[in-house]
Design a protein around this motif. Sequence first.
Motif, PDB file in Angstrom:
ATOM      1  N   GLY A   1       0.834  -1.196   0.000  1.00 21.54           N
ATOM      2  CA  GLY A   1       0.000   0.000   0.000  1.00 21.54           C
ATOM      3  C   GLY A   1       0.867   1.243   0.000  1.00 21.54           C
ATOM      4  N   ILE A   2       0.258   2.367   0.244  1.00 21.10           N
ATOM      5  CA  ILE A   2       0.960   3.642   0.139  1.00 21.10           C
ATOM      6  C   ILE A   2       2.094   3.773   1.153  1.00 21.10           C
ATOM      7  CG2 ILE A   2       0.707   6.154   0.236  1.00 21.10           C
ATOM      8  CD1 ILE A   2      -2.182   5.665  -0.924  1.00 21.10           C
ATOM      9  N   PRO A   3       1.868   3.597   2.470  1.00 19.03           N
ATOM     10  CA  PRO A   3       2.991   3.785   3.406  1.00 19.03           C
ATOM     11  C   PRO A   3       4.028   2.660   3.389  1.00 19.03           C
ATOM     12  CG  PRO A   3       1.002   3.276   4.630  1.00 19.03           C
ATOM     13  CD  PRO A   3       0.610   3.412   3.182  1.00 19.03           C
TER      14      PRO A   3
ATOM     15  N   MET B   1       2.670   1.711  -3.224  1.00 17.17           N
ATOM     16  CA  MET B   1       1.649   1.295  -4.195  1.00 17.17           C
ATOM     17  C   MET B   1       0.368   2.098  -3.967  1.00 17.17           C
ATOM     18  SD  MET B   1       1.828  -2.821  -4.183  1.00 17.17           S
ATOM     19  CE  MET B   1       2.620  -3.600  -5.555  1.00 17.17           C
ATOM     20  N   LYS B   2      -0.174   2.678  -5.025  1.00 13.45           N
ATOM     21  CA  LYS B   2      -1.406   3.448  -4.918  1.00 13.45           C
ATOM     22  C   LYS B   2      -2.608   2.718  -5.510  1.00 13.45           C
ATOM     23  CE  LYS B   2       0.987   7.823  -4.913  1.00 13.45           C
ATOM     24  NZ  LYS B   2       1.274   9.076  -5.618  1.00 13.45           N
ATOM     25  N   ASP B   3      -2.355   1.660  -6.286  1.00 13.10           N
ATOM     26  CA  ASP B   3      -3.451   0.968  -6.957  1.00 13.10           C
ATOM     27  C   ASP B   3      -4.103  -0.115  -6.105  1.00 13.10           C
ATOM     28  OD1 ASP B   3      -1.050  -0.439  -7.205  1.00 13.10           O
ATOM     29  OD2 ASP B   3      -1.649  -1.415  -9.060  1.00 13.10           O
ATOM     30  N   VAL B   4      -3.400  -0.622  -5.088  1.00  9.15           N
ATOM     31  CA  VAL B   4      -3.958  -1.668  -4.229  1.00  9.15           C
ATOM     32  C   VAL B   4      -3.251  -1.631  -2.876  1.00  9.15           C
ATOM     33  CG1 VAL B   4      -2.369  -3.501  -4.989  1.00  9.15           C
ATOM     34  CG2 VAL B   4      -4.647  -4.117  -4.145  1.00  9.15           C
ATOM     35  N   SER B   5      -3.983  -2.016  -1.827  1.00  8.35           N
ATOM     36  CA  SER B   5      -3.355  -2.206  -0.517  1.00  8.35           C
ATOM     37  C   SER B   5      -3.813  -3.538   0.049  1.00  8.35           C
ATOM     38  CB  SER B   5      -3.688  -1.059   0.451  1.00  8.35           C
ATOM     39  OG  SER B   5      -5.081  -0.949   0.662  1.00  8.35           O
ATOM     40  N   VAL B   6      -2.921  -4.180   0.812  1.00  8.86           N
ATOM     41  CA  VAL B   6      -3.200  -5.468   1.445  1.00  8.86           C
ATOM     42  C   VAL B   6      -2.731  -5.367   2.885  1.00  8.86           C
ATOM     43  CG1 VAL B   6      -2.748  -7.945   1.430  1.00  8.86           C
ATOM     44  CG2 VAL B   6      -2.843  -6.702  -0.737  1.00  8.86           C
TER      45      VAL B   6
ATOM     46  N   GLU C   1     -13.794   5.534  -1.135  1.00  8.87           N
ATOM     47  CA  GLU C   1     -13.626   5.645  -2.593  1.00  8.87           C
ATOM     48  C   GLU C   1     -12.912   4.424  -3.151  1.00  8.87           C
ATOM     49  OE1 GLU C   1     -11.635   9.282  -3.685  1.00  8.87           O
ATOM     50  OE2 GLU C   1     -12.692  10.399  -2.132  1.00  8.87           O
ATOM     51  N   PHE C   2     -12.911   3.309  -2.423  1.00  7.43           N
ATOM     52  CA  PHE C   2     -12.238   2.089  -2.877  1.00  7.43           C
ATOM     53  C   PHE C   2     -13.112   0.879  -2.617  1.00  7.43           C
ATOM     54  CE2 PHE C   2     -10.504   3.516   1.228  1.00  7.43           C
ATOM     55  CZ  PHE C   2     -10.967   2.524   2.077  1.00  7.43           C
ATOM     56  N   ASP C   3     -12.953  -0.156  -3.441  1.00  6.03           N
ATOM     57  CA  ASP C   3     -13.553  -1.461  -3.159  1.00  6.03           C
ATOM     58  C   ASP C   3     -12.756  -2.074  -2.025  1.00  6.03           C
ATOM     59  OD1 ASP C   3     -15.291  -1.212  -5.333  1.00  6.03           O
ATOM     60  OD2 ASP C   3     -14.077  -2.465  -6.654  1.00  6.03           O
ATOM     61  N   GLU C   4     -13.436  -2.797  -1.116  1.00  6.16           N
ATOM     62  CA  GLU C   4     -12.725  -3.467  -0.026  1.00  6.16           C
ATOM     63  C   GLU C   4     -13.177  -4.914   0.096  1.00  6.16           C
ATOM     64  OE1 GLU C   4     -11.318  -2.874   4.596  1.00  6.16           O
ATOM     65  OE2 GLU C   4     -12.765  -1.476   3.741  1.00  6.16           O
ATOM     66  N   LEU C   5     -12.204  -5.819  -0.084  1.00  2.11           N
ATOM     67  CA  LEU C   5     -12.420  -7.249   0.146  1.00  2.11           C
ATOM     68  C   LEU C   5     -11.955  -7.564   1.561  1.00  2.11           C
ATOM     69  CD1 LEU C   5     -10.824  -8.116  -3.179  1.00  2.11           C
ATOM     70  CD2 LEU C   5     -12.980  -9.160  -2.529  1.00  2.11           C
ATOM     71  N   THR C   6     -12.733  -8.336   2.298  1.00  5.54           N
ATOM     72  CA  THR C   6     -12.353  -8.764   3.638  1.00  5.54           C
ATOM     73  C   THR C   6     -12.419 -10.278   3.697  1.00  5.54           C
ATOM     74  OG1 THR C   6     -13.260  -6.749   4.633  1.00  5.54           O
ATOM     75  CG2 THR C   6     -12.887  -8.620   6.101  1.00  5.54           C
TER      76      THR C   6
ATOM     77  N   ARG D   1      -8.883  -1.531  -3.307  1.00  6.05           N
ATOM     78  CA  ARG D   1      -8.498  -1.122  -4.655  1.00  6.05           C
ATOM     79  C   ARG D   1      -9.337   0.054  -5.094  1.00  6.05           C
ATOM     80  NH1 ARG D   1     -10.141  -4.195  -9.898  1.00  6.05           N
ATOM     81  NH2 ARG D   1     -11.958  -3.346  -9.002  1.00  6.05           N
ATOM     82  N   PRO D   2      -8.748   1.254  -5.340  1.00  6.37           N
ATOM     83  CA  PRO D   2      -7.334   1.579  -5.158  1.00  6.37           C
ATOM     84  C   PRO D   2      -6.940   1.492  -3.685  1.00  6.37           C
ATOM     85  CG  PRO D   2      -8.594   3.577  -5.606  1.00  6.37           C
ATOM     86  CD  PRO D   2      -9.533   2.419  -5.771  1.00  6.37           C
ATOM     87  N   ALA D   3      -5.681   1.702  -3.402  1.00 12.24           N
ATOM     88  CA  ALA D   3      -5.147   1.522  -2.055  1.00 12.24           C
ATOM     89  C   ALA D   3      -5.870   2.390  -1.026  1.00 12.24           C
ATOM     90  CB  ALA D   3      -3.652   1.849  -2.038  1.00 12.24           C
TER      91      ALA D   3
END
Length: 120
Positions: free
Chosen positions: A27-29, A33-38, A55-60, A109-111
């Motif tokens: 992810g960003i920090p 990565m700005k397109d996805v975070s995990v 403003e992002f989709d979130e899968l849990t 997604r995005p991150a």
Amino acid sequence: MSDAYIKQDTPFVVPTDDGKHIEEHFGIPSTGMKDVSVARMEAPPGWSEPAQTPEFDELTLMVKGRKRIIVGEEAFELSAGQLTLVRAGTRVQYSNPFDEPAEYWSVCRPAFSPDRVHRE
């Protein structure tokens, strides 16, 4: 290090003041990565956060325990082994009102970023 992959050995531990433990692997920090975070998260019993309209989709993906999710007017539980997707622009609230800790992975997604989450 290869240009073909990134092996993440040192996730960024996100500072929190609500008892939730967050390790961002991508992810960003952590990687820029700005397109996805995990991120892997542990929410203690009794934890909750304000509703948000990100403003992002979130899968849990739940690993252990349970998590309560309120999407609009509908509430449901997510248990170990279950997965949910909450689409960008949807009002959602996450909590762990149960007696055991909840461990889960989150993919955004995005991150994820504080500027994109829009908490109430």
